[in-house]
Design an enzyme around this catalytic site. Sequence first.
Site, PDB file in Angstrom:
ATOM      1  CB  ILE A 154      77.671  78.713  -1.904  1.00 29.65           C
ATOM      2  CG1 ILE A 154      76.803  79.962  -1.797  1.00 29.65           C
ATOM      3  CG2 ILE A 154      78.748  78.901  -2.988  1.00 29.65           C
ATOM      4  CD1 ILE A 154      77.553  81.187  -1.292  1.00 29.65           C
ATOM      5  CB  THR A 228      83.496  82.827  -4.203  1.00 27.86           C
ATOM      6  OG1 THR A 228      83.101  81.500  -3.812  1.00 27.86           O
ATOM      7  CG2 THR A 228      84.178  82.758  -5.570  1.00 27.86           C
ATOM      8  CB  ALA A 229      83.919  82.215   1.462  1.00 32.34           C
ATOM      9  NE  ARG A 230      82.096  88.437   3.935  1.00 37.93           N
ATOM     10  CZ  ARG A 230      81.153  88.345   3.014  1.00 37.93           C
ATOM     11  NH1 ARG A 230      81.413  87.708   1.881  1.00 37.93           N
ATOM     12  NH2 ARG A 230      79.964  88.856   3.205  1.00 37.93           N
ATOM     13  CG  ASP A 254      84.239  87.637  -5.966  1.00 39.97           C
ATOM     14  OD1 ASP A 254      84.407  88.446  -6.895  1.00 39.97           O
ATOM     15  OD2 ASP A 254      83.219  87.624  -5.252  1.00 39.97           O
ATOM     16  CD  GLU A 259      86.201  92.514  -0.162  1.00 39.39           C
ATOM     17  OE1 GLU A 259      85.061  93.045  -0.166  1.00 39.39           O
ATOM     18  OE2 GLU A 259      86.370  91.298  -0.247  1.00 39.39           O
ATOM     19  CG  HIS A 278      82.956  90.994  -2.334  1.00 41.60           C
ATOM     20  ND1 HIS A 278      83.273  91.233  -1.029  1.00 41.60           N
ATOM     21  CD2 HIS A 278      81.951  90.075  -2.298  1.00 41.60           C
ATOM     22  CE1 HIS A 278      82.497  90.514  -0.227  1.00 41.60           C
ATOM     23  NE2 HIS A 278      81.689  89.806  -0.989  1.00 41.60           N
TER      24      HIS A 278
END
Length: 307
Positions: A154, A228-230, A254, A259, A278
């Site tokens: 990525i 956008t990872a964790r 994201d 979550e 996410h």
Amino acid sequence: MHAVFIDASETLGSLFERLPTPLDLPLIVHRDPDIRPEEIPQVLFGNAPIAIIDHTALPTAIARRCVGLKHVIFLGTGARSYMNPEELAELGIQVHLIRGYGDTAVAECTIALMWAGARNLGLMDRAMRRGEWRRDDGVQLTGKTLGLIGFGGIGTEVARLALGIGMKVLAWNRTPKSHDGVEFVDIDTLLAQSDVVSLHLLLTDETRGFLSRTRIAAMKPGAMLVNTARGALVDEDAMIEALQSGQLRHAGLDVYCIEPLPADHPLTSLPNVTLSAHSAFRTPEASENLVQAALQHCRRIVAESLS
């Protein structure tokens, strides 16, 4: 031998039913994306050797009740957010990950969040929906410095896109790497010089909380952060404080520590945050890549059991 997709959404469920060939093992698609962990043993009918899991937690205590389970195919790379692979291995259950299926999709979302923050698009959109004609000054990304923390598939795609729009790209990676047009630096240099910092690390015990309070404080004043990872890679409280103080200009997120993100979470009330659910990897192209890779895992498991 058969496999059960335990928490299929309508989109992924349809793909799994459409793509298998007659040579594949029997596959049961359980269409319930909101399945609770305690329901998993029943959905596996007690003896399915292969479970395909998209986003549902598999606690070790529940896995012990899945008598025939030998393989978990996790649809992505972040299995540790949902299960403990080492504990499952002690039960004789192997966890298989899928890498690379959505590199381009996530990279494009990363750039979108970065641009949304640079031009205050979310803030102006919300204001206009309230009937306000809000015109905010943004910043140009051309000529700015992007710092990539982690340089796997990525990160490589993000670098390609960022170089294409005229950004300078710095990167830090846990192991030495090189890439045309990208300058690899130590983490302190990256934080101090980057106008935008984007996270692309796997979540492990070593990377949890990687972007700590100290490292957030060391970022260039007014920088933007994209994740956008964790969510757990970042000290969330420190990030929120930096956004409130202006140390961070903007965050494009994201992923989150909790979550789904609770409606009353502090992030939902900050004006200088762009939020997505996410969904960076959610494109038709990435979904098909994901399903094909999962089916390849199934085929390999069957072939190994017969050899």
